[in-house]
Write a protein that holds these residues in place. Structure first.
Motif, mmCIF file in Angstrom:
data_model
loop_
_atom_site.group_PDB
_atom_site.id
_atom_site.type_symbol
_atom_site.label_atom_id
_atom_site.label_comp_id
_atom_site.label_asym_id
_atom_site.label_seq_id
_atom_site.Cartn_x
_atom_site.Cartn_y
_atom_site.Cartn_z
ATOM 1 N N GLU A 4 0.912 -1.150 0.075
ATOM 2 C CA GLU A 4 0.044 0.092 0.035
ATOM 3 C C GLU A 4 0.890 1.310 0.136
ATOM 4 N N LYS A 7 2.419 1.839 -3.266
ATOM 5 C CA LYS A 7 1.365 2.099 -4.241
ATOM 6 C C LYS A 7 1.348 3.642 -4.394
ATOM 7 N N PHE A 8 1.015 4.174 -3.050
ATOM 8 C CA PHE A 8 1.144 5.475 -2.912
ATOM 9 C C PHE A 8 2.426 6.321 -3.174
ATOM 10 N N ALA A 11 2.482 6.407 -7.037
ATOM 11 C CA ALA A 11 1.488 7.428 -7.473
ATOM 12 C C ALA A 11 2.159 8.763 -7.286
ATOM 13 N N GLY A 12 2.675 9.175 -6.097
ATOM 14 C CA GLY A 12 3.266 10.347 -6.128
ATOM 15 C C GLY A 12 4.352 10.926 -7.111
ATOM 16 N N THR A 15 2.881 11.544 -10.367
ATOM 17 C CA THR A 15 2.484 12.880 -10.607
ATOM 18 C C THR A 15 3.642 13.799 -10.914
ATOM 19 N N ALA A 68 -0.687 7.699 -12.628
ATOM 20 C CA ALA A 68 -0.978 7.900 -11.021
ATOM 21 C C ALA A 68 -2.260 7.262 -10.645
ATOM 22 N N LEU A 69 -3.338 7.725 -11.457
ATOM 23 C CA LEU A 69 -4.706 7.092 -11.070
ATOM 24 C C LEU A 69 -4.706 5.759 -11.224
ATOM 25 N N LEU A 71 -2.366 3.738 -10.778
ATOM 26 C CA LEU A 71 -1.515 2.807 -9.591
ATOM 27 C C LEU A 71 -2.479 3.105 -8.400
ATOM 28 N N LEU A 72 -3.070 4.188 -8.215
ATOM 29 C CA LEU A 72 -3.987 4.334 -6.914
ATOM 30 C C LEU A 72 -4.894 3.298 -6.628
ATOM 31 N N PHE A 73 -5.833 3.499 -8.064
ATOM 32 C CA PHE A 73 -7.287 2.745 -8.158
ATOM 33 C C PHE A 73 -7.273 1.277 -8.756
#
Length: 75
Positions: A4, A7-8, A11-12, A15, A68-69, A71-73
């Motif tokens: 987790e 993943k964040f 995504a960061g 961006t 990024a999206l 990777l997040l969702f």
């Protein structure tokens, strides 16, 4: 738990491309304006190319947002 956080973090990092796209667009139009002030007669011929370059830079920024999206969702 570590997945987790990774993943964040991913995504960061993805961006960052959006900010770099903004820098790229500023560079494109700054250089266009500099060239147009030096040679105003050639500015009309280069105006469309400046917009094409800006569109490509913004496209890459939007692509980084999509990554990024995803990777997040999705991941």
């Amino acid at each position: 738990m570590e997945a987790e956080a990774a993943k964040f973090l991913g995504a960061g990092i993805a961006t960052l491309g959006m900010g770099l796209a903004g820098i790229g667009v500023g560079t494109i139009f700054g250089n266009f304006l500099s060239g147009a002030l030096r040679n105003p007669s050639a500015a009309d011929g280069q105006f469309a190319r400046a917009f094409i370059g800006a569109a490509l830079a913004e496209g890459l920024g939007i692509f980084s947002l999509v990554v990024a999206l995803v990777l997040l969702f999705v991941v």
